[in-house]
Design an enzyme around this catalytic site. Structure first.
Site, PDB file in Angstrom:
ATOM      1  N   LYS A  14       0.802  -1.221   0.000  1.00 24.77           N
ATOM      2  CA  LYS A  14       0.000   0.000   0.000  1.00 24.77           C
ATOM      3  C   LYS A  14       0.837   1.274   0.000  1.00 24.77           C
ATOM      4  O   LYS A  14       0.311   2.361  -0.249  1.00 24.77           O
ATOM      5  CB  LYS A  14      -0.956  -0.006   1.199  1.00 24.77           C
ATOM      6  CG  LYS A  14      -1.994  -1.114   1.144  1.00 24.77           C
ATOM      7  CD  LYS A  14      -2.888  -1.008  -0.076  1.00 24.77           C
ATOM      8  CE  LYS A  14      -4.009  -2.045  -0.035  1.00 24.77           C
ATOM      9  NZ  LYS A  14      -4.915  -1.942  -1.190  1.00 24.77           N
ATOM     10  N   ASP A  15       2.145   1.162   0.237  1.00 25.99           N
ATOM     11  CA  ASP A  15       2.997   2.339   0.094  1.00 25.99           C
ATOM     12  C   ASP A  15       2.941   2.872  -1.333  1.00 25.99           C
ATOM     13  O   ASP A  15       2.954   4.085  -1.561  1.00 25.99           O
ATOM     14  CB  ASP A  15       4.441   1.992   0.444  1.00 25.99           C
ATOM     15  CG  ASP A  15       4.672   1.836   1.934  1.00 25.99           C
ATOM     16  OD1 ASP A  15       3.685   1.868   2.695  1.00 25.99           O
ATOM     17  OD2 ASP A  15       5.840   1.675   2.331  1.00 25.99           O
TER      18      ASP A  15
END
Length: 315
Positions: free
Chosen positions: A44-45
């Site tokens: 999700k970064d």
């Protein structure tokens, strides 16, 4: 070794590990895309960085802006880390039944946590965040479930990385969460690798599997429809919580300390390997396992760990 100017530059470019020893078919190779190597430990970064960059380019975010976002953990953590560095106040609507580690990480990065009812899970967090955004028009909701930057970043980065690192790929397998990884990387692979298959992993309706959602639960992420998910996916596979935990423990035997959605993806990859004569399968290990130590997935009796999956959102 290179010196990087910002943590943003550490996002993406994650390694791929050959875990073919876990394949039930000696003629099928298995490769794990290790997204836990991103700065906050998850895939999700990539999404958080892409959504922030897009919102800034569009003028939706300025210094001091307030961000509101529903998350069951990883997206919220990534937004909190990156948002804090850019001077934004980040509010995360978080289901009450996430692990303590994820709540602590949000607090470390300065996010305000707004709790949504545990029994409503991730869908309840989405509903509450949408209501809060409507009631506070000066807040900015990036909305990962409907934000084009989500699948786009996987089309621009994750897909090309896989093609560059793994030759002869025949199958790409990932969990069906927001669907951004599957659709973005999957579309790129379809366009650049002849005959590749894209398979999704999802839990049965009514059962929790870390990081995954069943489309039969009544909420279909807008990006799934916008990116033609029904046409892109070649198959959906059901993986139950016990299977996910068993496969997570298998990954640990290869030195991969994975979150339980990574185990679910491996379980799906093993099912695919058993169903074909030969092939090269890449599956996504979405995050590291340290955010889930408190649930006993590695140390409890398997039946106990599987039962815990019914009461905790692990992603």
């Amino acid at each position: 070794m290179a010196v990087y100017r910002s943590v943003d530059e550490l996002i993406g470019g994650t390694p791929v590990l050959d875990v073919s020893r876990l394949s039930p078919n000696p003629s099928v190779k298995l490769f794990a895309k290790l997204e836990g190597h991103n700065p906050t430990g998850s895939v999700k970064d990539r999404v958080a960085l892409a959504m922030l960059d897009q919102a800034e380019a569009e003028g939706r975010l300025q210094p001091g802006s307030v961000i509101i976002e529903p998350s069951s953990g990883n997206t919220g953590i990534a937004l909190a880390m990156l948002g804090q560095r850019r001077g934004y106040a980040v509010k995360i609507v978080l289901p009450g039944n996430v692990t303590a580690e994820r709540r602590q990480m949000l607090e470390i990065y300065g996010a305000e946590i707004i709790s949504s009812p545990a029994e409503q899970g991730s869908n309840g967090a989405v509903r509450m965040a949408l209501e809060l955004a409507d009631a506070n028009p000066d807040w900015t909701m990036l909305y990962q479930y409907g934000n084009e930057a989500n699948p786009q970043v996987h089309y621009r980065t994750t897909g090309p990385e896989i093609v560059a690192d793994v030759g002869g790929i025949t199958h790409f397998i990932a969990g069906l969460g927001t669907s951004g990884t599957l659709l973005g990387a999957g579309r790129y692979l379809k366009e650049h690798v002849a005959g590749v298959q894209v398979w999704a992993v999802e839990p049965p309706a009514g059962e929790q599997v870390e990081g995954l959602r069943s489309l039969d639960e009544g909420y279909v992420p807008p990006i799934f429809e916008d990116w033609g998910g029904a046409e892109l996916l070649d198959r959906k596979m059901i993986v139950r919580p016990r299977e996910s935990i068993e496969a997570t423990r298998m990954l640990a035997t290869e030195g991969v300390f994975s979150g339980i959605s990574g185990g679910a993806a491996l379980a799906g990859a093993r099912k695919a390997a058993a169903s074909v004569d030969s092939g090269v399968i890449v599956f996504v290990v979405s995050d590291h396992g340290w955010k889930y130590l408190s649930v006993g997935a590695w140390t409890d009796d398997l039946e106990v760990a599987a039962a815990n999956a019914d009461g905790v959102i692990y992603f």
